[in-house]
Every structure is written in C-alpha cells, then in structure tokens.
Design an enzyme around this catalytic site. Structure first.
Site, short mmCIF file in Angstrom:
data_model
loop_
_atom_site.label_atom_id
_atom_site.label_comp_id
_atom_site.label_asym_id
_atom_site.label_seq_id
_atom_site.Cartn_x
_atom_site.Cartn_y
_atom_site.Cartn_z
N ASP A 62 0.82 -1.20 0.00
CA ASP A 62 0.00 0.00 0.00
C ASP A 62 0.86 1.25 0.00
O ASP A 62 2.08 1.20 0.19
CB ASP A 62 -0.96 0.01 1.20
CG ASP A 62 -0.26 -0.35 2.52
OD1 ASP A 62 0.98 -0.31 2.58
OD2 ASP A 62 -0.96 -0.69 3.48
N ASN A 131 -7.77 -2.06 14.28
CA ASN A 131 -9.17 -2.23 13.89
C ASN A 131 -9.38 -3.44 12.98
O ASN A 131 -10.43 -3.60 12.39
CB ASN A 131 -9.71 -0.96 13.21
CG ASN A 131 -8.96 -0.62 11.93
OD1 ASN A 131 -8.02 -1.32 11.53
ND2 ASN A 131 -9.37 0.45 11.27
N HIS A 133 -7.63 -4.14 10.22
CA HIS A 133 -7.34 -3.95 8.80
C HIS A 133 -6.08 -4.71 8.39
O HIS A 133 -5.21 -4.98 9.21
CB HIS A 133 -7.22 -2.46 8.44
CG HIS A 133 -5.93 -1.81 8.85
ND1 HIS A 133 -5.87 -0.79 9.76
CD2 HIS A 133 -4.65 -2.01 8.45
CE1 HIS A 133 -4.62 -0.40 9.90
NE2 HIS A 133 -3.86 -1.13 9.12
N GLU A 138 -9.62 -1.31 5.10
CA GLU A 138 -10.25 -0.93 6.35
C GLU A 138 -11.53 -1.74 6.59
O GLU A 138 -12.04 -2.40 5.68
CB GLU A 138 -10.58 0.56 6.32
CG GLU A 138 -9.40 1.48 6.09
CD GLU A 138 -8.51 1.66 7.32
OE1 GLU A 138 -8.55 0.81 8.23
OE2 GLU A 138 -7.76 2.65 7.36
#
Length: 239
Positions: A62, A131, A133, A138
């Site tokens: 990413d 979270n 991800h 996400e």
C-alpha cells in the site's frame, strides 16, 4: 513465540525458506513497526551470504495518496530505508504504487496487471491494524476487493502519525492491494506484536468472518501462517 525478537527470527526463516525453495519468488511486503525485526533478520542473512535475493520480485502492499515517491514519509521510502537498501537486490524487480498518479484507478489496474504478469504473489507478508485492517483494507472492505483507492480510518492515520511532523499531515486516503488480491497469493504470513494488537488478533481469529474485521477473511486461505508474540496472543482462547 515469546517476544518480538523470536517473531523476527521465525518470520524471517519462513521468508528465507520460500526464497531458497523458489529463488524467483514474488513477495508482497508491509511497512510499519511490526516487520522491522523481520527485515533486520533478513538483512543479516543476506549480508552473511546465506540468502540470495537477486531474483526475488518485491511488491509493496500500500501507499498513501497523495504522496510523492521521494518523500521520506512515503511507504516506498520506508521500505527502501528499512529493508531494500540493506540487502542485495535487482532494483528492476521492485514494484510500487505511485502515490501521485493522476488517475488512481488506472494506477491500480496497472499494479494488478504487473502482479499478474509475474505469475501472481507467492508469499504475502501482512501486519494487522488495531481495527483489524490488513494493508489499507479498512473495516467494511469487500472480500473480493482489488487494488484501489480507499479512505483511511482514524485508527490507521493515527498508527502512521509517527512518520509525519504532525498527525494532521497524515494523508486521508491510500492506495492498497485489495483483499481479493491478497487472497490470491499462494501463501500468507500474518505477524503481530504487542498488547495493542491483541483484541484485533483475537477477534479476527475467532468465530466470525466479517467485513468489519478484514483480517478475519484470511482464515479462509488454504496456506495461512500466523506468528504472534505473547502479548499479541494474550486474548486468544486456549484449547
């Protein structure tokens, strides 16, 4: 494993064994604090002459958007600084997403085509966000998502704030390999360190497969290895 040092050794051994078995392996690599020990171990193997990375192809998971390639806060700069510049590789075998692409959708299609052109990803190395991800996928990311432009959650921006002069300067978007892209990799290695990751690890390895926890989808992969230190594993149920 007991601690971060042991995780670095265990994960680097898996990566090294992949390369030794297939010298032209295609690897997808993460940034962040978690893989740093892994990269140091690999660099040590390379410098000792125990690992040959010259034929390995490297893809990055990413990148921030917008983000200049030459910026020291880019993930591309991070990976060069912390790993690629420390080992002997062919620079022509390194592939990155362009964080300043005028047409992000076209850039993402180009990246998918590059992955396909080299025969797909042999080993995808992943961290996990607080979270749940993976890469910049996400919560809410579809299982079959491809490389694309995404909006970053506050937790993800906060986790990257250490790279920037201030938290406000962290970009609000990013380019990321999709979950579908990652799941097409032949092998997946998920690593996590520290108590902050314990809840995400426990829930992702629990009972539910849900877009709310992108990492939970990894359990459907036929060749998934998870390496955790004691703190990251602290909330796992003991059988």
């Amino acid at each position: 494993v007991p601690d971060e040092e042991a995780l670095g050794k265990a994960a680097s051994r898996i990566i090294a064994e992949q390369v030794q078995a297939q010298p032209d392996s295609v690897l997808a690599l993460p940034t962040g604090r978690t893989p740093l020990r892994v990269y140091r171990e690999l660099a040590t193997l390379d410098q000792r002459g125990e690992l040959d990375l010259h034929r390995v192809r490297f893809f990055h998971l990413d990148e921030f958007y917008p983000m200049a390639t030459e910026s020291p806060t880019s993930f591309q700069a991070f990976l060069w600084r912390e790993f690629l510049s420390q080992v002997s590789i062919d620079r022509a075998n390194v592939y990155f997403l362009n964080g300043l692409a005028d047409d992000p959708a076209a850039e993402c299609r180009r990246y998918e085509e590059q992955i396909a052109a080299v025969g797909g990803l042999d080993l995808v190395v992943l961290g996990i966000g607080v979270n749940g991800h993976i890469a910049f996928n996400e919560p809410g990311s579809p299982f079959d998502s491809r490389t694309r432009l995404v909006t970053l959650c506050p937790e993800s921006r906060a986790a990257s704030a250490y790279l920037f002069p201030s938290a406000e300067e962290v970009p609000r978007q990013g380019l990321t390999m999709g979950i579908g892209t990652i799941m097409e990799g032949h092998r997946i290695l998920l690593i996590a360190v520290g108590e902050r990751k314990a809840r995400a690890v426990s829930e992702s390895l629990g009972d539910s497969l849900t877009p709310a926890l992108p990492a939970s989808f990894l359990r459907q992969h036929p060749d998934l290895t998870v390496i955790l230190d004691q703190e990251a594993a602290s909330l796992l149920k003991r059988v």
